[in-house]
Design an enzyme around this catalytic site. Structure first.
Site, PDB file in Angstrom:
ATOM      1  N   ASP A  94       0.800  -1.225   0.000  1.00 55.10           N
ATOM      2  CA  ASP A  94       0.000   0.000   0.000  1.00 55.10           C
ATOM      3  C   ASP A  94       0.835   1.279   0.000  1.00 55.10           C
ATOM      4  OD1 ASP A  94      -2.248  -1.646   0.098  1.00 55.10           O
ATOM      5  OD2 ASP A  94      -2.238  -1.680   2.285  1.00 55.10           O
ATOM      6  N   LYS A 105       1.756   2.179  -5.087  1.00 51.52           N
ATOM      7  CA  LYS A 105       2.325   1.625  -6.330  1.00 51.52           C
ATOM      8  C   LYS A 105       1.388   1.880  -7.524  1.00 51.52           C
ATOM      9  CE  LYS A 105       2.431  -2.440  -4.343  1.00 51.52           C
ATOM     10  NZ  LYS A 105       2.046  -2.031  -2.972  1.00 51.52           N
ATOM     11  N   GLY A 116      -4.623  -4.263  -3.798  1.00 51.84           N
ATOM     12  CA  GLY A 116      -5.601  -3.218  -4.095  1.00 51.84           C
ATOM     13  C   GLY A 116      -4.821  -1.986  -4.498  1.00 51.84           C
ATOM     14  N   HIS A 117      -4.822  -1.674  -5.775  1.00 57.91           N
ATOM     15  CA  HIS A 117      -4.021  -0.555  -6.274  1.00 57.91           C
ATOM     16  C   HIS A 117      -4.952   0.572  -6.721  1.00 57.91           C
ATOM     17  CE1 HIS A 117      -0.470  -3.506  -7.225  1.00 57.91           C
ATOM     18  NE2 HIS A 117      -0.806  -3.470  -5.951  1.00 57.91           N
ATOM     19  N   GLN A 167       1.939  -6.061  -3.212  1.00 53.39           N
ATOM     20  CA  GLN A 167       2.432  -6.180  -1.838  1.00 53.39           C
ATOM     21  C   GLN A 167       3.729  -5.367  -1.663  1.00 53.39           C
ATOM     22  OE1 GLN A 167       1.355  -9.572  -3.329  1.00 53.39           O
ATOM     23  NE2 GLN A 167      -0.555  -8.626  -2.777  1.00 53.39           N
TER      24      GLN A 167
HETATM   25  P1  GDP Z   1      -0.806   0.329  -3.548  1.00 54.16           P
HETATM   26  O1  GDP Z   1      -1.398  -0.942  -3.091  1.00 54.16           O
HETATM   27  O2  GDP Z   1       0.660   0.416  -3.299  1.00 54.16           O
HETATM   28  O3  GDP Z   1      -1.149   0.658  -4.982  1.00 54.16           O
HETATM   29  O4  GDP Z   1      -1.466   1.484  -2.648  1.00 54.16           O
HETATM   30  P2  GDP Z   1      -3.028   1.628  -2.256  1.00 54.16           P
HETATM   31  O5  GDP Z   1      -3.765   2.101  -3.433  1.00 54.16           O
HETATM   32  O6  GDP Z   1      -3.514   0.385  -1.582  1.00 54.16           O
HETATM   33  O7  GDP Z   1      -2.934   2.703  -1.113  1.00 54.16           O
HETATM   34  C1  GDP Z   1      -2.402   3.957  -1.335  1.00 54.16           C
HETATM   35  C2  GDP Z   1      -3.466   4.997  -0.993  1.00 54.16           C
HETATM   36  O8  GDP Z   1      -2.868   6.281  -0.923  1.00 54.16           O
HETATM   37  C3  GDP Z   1      -4.540   5.124  -2.052  1.00 54.16           C
HETATM   38  O9  GDP Z   1      -5.735   5.526  -1.442  1.00 54.16           O
HETATM   39  C4  GDP Z   1      -4.018   6.237  -2.950  1.00 54.16           C
HETATM   40  O10 GDP Z   1      -5.050   6.911  -3.662  1.00 54.16           O
HETATM   41  C5  GDP Z   1      -3.370   7.133  -1.943  1.00 54.16           C
HETATM   42  N1  GDP Z   1      -2.198   7.911  -2.408  1.00 54.16           N
HETATM   43  C6  GDP Z   1      -1.213   7.540  -3.254  1.00 54.16           C
HETATM   44  N2  GDP Z   1      -0.260   8.498  -3.303  1.00 54.16           N
HETATM   45  C7  GDP Z   1      -0.673   9.479  -2.476  1.00 54.16           C
HETATM   46  C8  GDP Z   1      -0.095  10.715  -2.060  1.00 54.16           C
HETATM   47  O11 GDP Z   1       0.988  11.108  -2.452  1.00 54.16           O
HETATM   48  N3  GDP Z   1      -0.811  11.444  -1.145  1.00 54.16           N
HETATM   49  C9  GDP Z   1      -2.018  11.051  -0.651  1.00 54.16           C
HETATM   50  N4  GDP Z   1      -2.626  11.825   0.246  1.00 54.16           N
HETATM   51  N5  GDP Z   1      -2.567   9.875  -1.005  1.00 54.16           N
HETATM   52  C10 GDP Z   1      -1.895   9.112  -1.902  1.00 54.16           C
HETATM   53  P1  IMO Z   2      -0.944  -4.190  -2.271  1.00 55.36           P
HETATM   54  O1  IMO Z   2      -0.493  -4.728  -3.601  1.00 55.36           O
HETATM   55  C1  IMO Z   2      -0.966  -4.634   2.057  1.00 55.36           C
HETATM   56  C2  IMO Z   2      -1.103  -8.722   3.608  1.00 55.36           C
HETATM   57  C3  IMO Z   2      -2.341  -9.162   4.360  1.00 55.36           C
HETATM   58  C4  IMO Z   2      -1.716 -10.134   5.347  1.00 55.36           C
HETATM   59  C5  IMO Z   2      -0.631 -10.801   4.520  1.00 55.36           C
HETATM   60  C6  IMO Z   2      -1.033 -12.141   3.937  1.00 55.36           C
HETATM   61  O2  IMO Z   2      -2.239  -3.465  -2.326  1.00 55.36           O
HETATM   62  O3  IMO Z   2       0.154  -3.416  -1.628  1.00 55.36           O
HETATM   63  P2  IMO Z   2      -2.626 -12.817   1.921  1.00 55.36           P
HETATM   64  O4  IMO Z   2      -4.082 -12.591   1.706  1.00 55.36           O
HETATM   65  O5  IMO Z   2      -1.746 -12.261   0.856  1.00 55.36           O
HETATM   66  O6  IMO Z   2      -2.297 -14.260   2.208  1.00 55.36           O
HETATM   67  O7  IMO Z   2      -2.282 -12.044   3.298  1.00 55.36           O
HETATM   68  O8  IMO Z   2      -0.318  -9.900   3.474  1.00 55.36           O
HETATM   69  N1  IMO Z   2      -1.331  -8.182   2.252  1.00 55.36           N
HETATM   70  C7  IMO Z   2      -1.242  -6.898   1.939  1.00 55.36           C
HETATM   71  N2  IMO Z   2      -1.017  -5.810   2.703  1.00 55.36           N
HETATM   72  N3  IMO Z   2      -1.085  -4.498   0.730  1.00 55.36           N
HETATM   73  C8  IMO Z   2      -1.280  -5.570  -0.062  1.00 55.36           C
HETATM   74  O9  IMO Z   2      -1.260  -5.522  -1.404  1.00 55.36           O
HETATM   75  C9  IMO Z   2      -1.412  -6.846   0.543  1.00 55.36           C
HETATM   76  N4  IMO Z   2      -1.631  -8.091   0.071  1.00 55.36           N
HETATM   77  C10 IMO Z   2      -1.569  -8.911   1.129  1.00 55.36           C
HETATM   78  O10 IMO Z   2      -2.977  -8.080   4.998  1.00 55.36           O
HETATM   79  O11 IMO Z   2      -1.088  -9.414   6.388  1.00 55.36           O
HETATM   80 MG    MG Z   3      -2.925  -1.617  -1.818  1.00 53.50          MG
END
Ligand code: GDP
Ligand code: IMO
Ligand code: MG
Length: 427
Positions: free
Chosen positions: A13, A16, A40-41, A223
């Site tokens: 998270d 990416k 979840g991207h 991840q």
């Molecule tokens: P990922 O799994 O690495 O793609 O990240 P996620 O989408 O799960 O979580 C990142 C969260 O931060 C999302 O809600 C994005 O919309 C948000 N986000 C990404 N970059 C920024 C930033 O520079 N500032 C803020 N405030 N939010 C951001």
């Molecule tokens: P993105 O790509 C954050 C975590 C779960 C748990 C562990 C194992 O959005 O960054 P799983 O269901 O993969 O067997 O769970 O990994 N986890 C993540 N945490 N971002 C993710 O993906 C994750 N995908 C799995 O919360 O701790």
């Molecule tokens: Mg994510």
């Protein structure tokens, strides 16, 4: 034109999805190499927000090809749902998305097994409950179904029957858990297989041809480094190699064809699920970061655990992945903090730890050593040049660069595609 691998440097998270979407502008192909719909991207542009779980984050840029590699595990129902949602939103996928014929398939009993195991064992990982671990376990045990098995219906039925019978017995004996009827699961699979078959292809050959044609590929990691099954905080990890090496095995790209590795890191740290987290905050600062950063899981909605930036983790990520350049995200989330802390290293029993420990208890016992930085108490969200940043924000960023030892090439100042400071071209 280069082949770049982009990975998360913490526990996932890091942002990416946003960064991949931004960089796709400069790439020809975006390819996911591991994980499944546990990811979840999030991508924001033109006032619209999308959360992708399986489909690469380059899909919103017309004319770019997106690939789901052999290293990804695919839940047919989740894949169909994502394809339908994107097509409903007006995005054309035909000719722009290719799914590896070697990718393993997640079946309903994998997620039942994932959730049952979590509910019944002492060491809860806090998984997403999506069947990721059980599906990769089948892959390694050589009993899984792959996308290419979906082509021939009668062979598929035989293969699935064998796998189903084994899982049915295990679930009954271990957890007294019944599984849905075989015919029901099989019929559902037949329904969703059509969507997979629309996009199926030999992605290893595709990658080879794309590289030979001199086109650029952005390999999208899911991840993060600390969730990697080999290098993360095992067993509190996911079940795949989320570090850069996973791009070679998960896409069939030879190691000597990788030109660059980009690491994405948040300006602080978060983690979802269980497991050690040395810089975790259990106070008002942690609550403020969670609130300002909207730190709730994109896949499960769970509140993310929040803490200070951990340079020990970041240095480890640089070493394990061979990171050449860093993208720093969510700096704007820290705008209202009085003081910021960066963990420079760990101490155990009064001694400084120089390498990331393997043992869980050693990480749990690690005492973070902090360097404090004054906050900037000014809005940075949406800024587009480094010069516009408040002096204390610049000092914090320079402090991070010094402690990590790698240049920060891009700073993200908000979730939208446009909210970015590009210091140096990454691709
Ligand atoms: P990922 O799994 O690495 O793609 O990240 P996620 O989408 O799960 O979580 C990142 C969260 O931060 C999302 O809600 C994005 O919309 C948000 N986000 C990404 N970059 C920024 C930033 O520079 N500032 C803020 N405030 N939010 C951001
Ligand atoms: P993105 O790509 C954050 C975590 C779960 C748990 C562990 C194992 O959005 O960054 P799983 O269901 O993969 O067997 O769970 O990994 N986890 C993540 N945490 N971002 C993710 O993906 C994750 N995908 C799995 O919360 O701790
Ligand atoms: Mg994510």
């Amino acid at each position: 034109m280069p082949v770049c691998v982009l990975v998360g440097m913490q526990w996932g998270d890091e942002g990416k999805g946003k960064v991949i979407d931004l960089l796709t502008d400069r790439a020809d192909v975006v390819a996911r190499f591991q994980g499944g719909h546990n990811a979840g991207h999030t991508i924001l542009f033109d006032g619209k927000k999308f959360i992708l779980h399986l489909i690469p984050s380059g899909i919103f840029r017309s004319g770019k090809l997106c690939v789901i590699g052999n290293g990804v595990v695919i839940d047919p129902a989740a894949f169909t749902e994502e394809v339908c949602a994107l097509e409903k939103a007006g995005f054309k996928l035909d000719g722009r998305l290719v799914v590896s014929d070697r990718a393993n398939i997640i079946l309903p009993y994998h997620s039942i097994s994932d959730r049952k195991k979590e509910a019944s064992c002492n060491t809860k990982i806090g998984t997403t409950g999506r069947g990721i671990g059980p599906s990769y376990a089948d892959k390694i045990a050589r009993v899984g179904l792959r996308a290419c098995d979906l082509v021939d219906e009668s062979k598929l039925k035989d293969l699935m029957q064998e796998n189903f019978d084994e899982k049915k017995r295990i679930l009954k004996n271990l957890y007294n858990q019944d599984v849905p009827d075989f015919e029901k699961i099989f019929d559902e699979l037949l329904e969703h297989r059509e969507t997979i078959l629309r996009f199926i292809g030999n992605t290893q050959a595709l990658m080879r041809d794309v590289i030979n044609d001199g086109k650029s590929i952005l390999c999208e990691g899911a991840q993060g480094t600390m969730l990697d099954v080999d290098h993360g905080t095992y067993p509190f990890v996911t079940s795949s190699n989320s570090t850069a090496g996973g791009a070679c095995t998960g896409l069939g790209i030879p190691p000597n064809k990788i030109d660059r590795v980009i690491g994405v890191v948040k300006a602080y740290t978060t983690r979802v699920g269980e497991g050690p987290f040395p810089t975790e905050l259990h106070d008002a600062d942690g609550d403020q970061i969670r609130k300002e950063g909207d730190e709730f899981g994109s896949t499960t909605g769970r509140p993310r655990r929040c803490g200070w930036f951990d340079a020990m983790v970041a240095r480890y990520a640089v070493a394990v992945n061979g990171i050449d350049a860093i993208v720093l995200t969510k700096i704007d989330v820290l705008d209202q903090m009085d003081t910021l802390r960066i963990c420079t290293g760990y101490k155990t029993g009064g001694k400084v730890v120089t390498e990331m420990p393997a043992s869980l208890s050693a990480i749990e016992q690690a005492e973070p050593v902090y360097q404090d930085f004054p906050g900037w108490k000014q809005k940075t969200s949406g800024l587009e040049t480094f010069e516009q940043l408040p002096d204390n924000a610049k000092r914090y960023i320079e402090g991070l660069e010094k402690l990590i030892g790698i240049e920060i090439a891009l700073i993200s100042t908000g979730p939208d595609r446009t909210q970015s400071i590009i210091k140096k071209d990454l691709i």
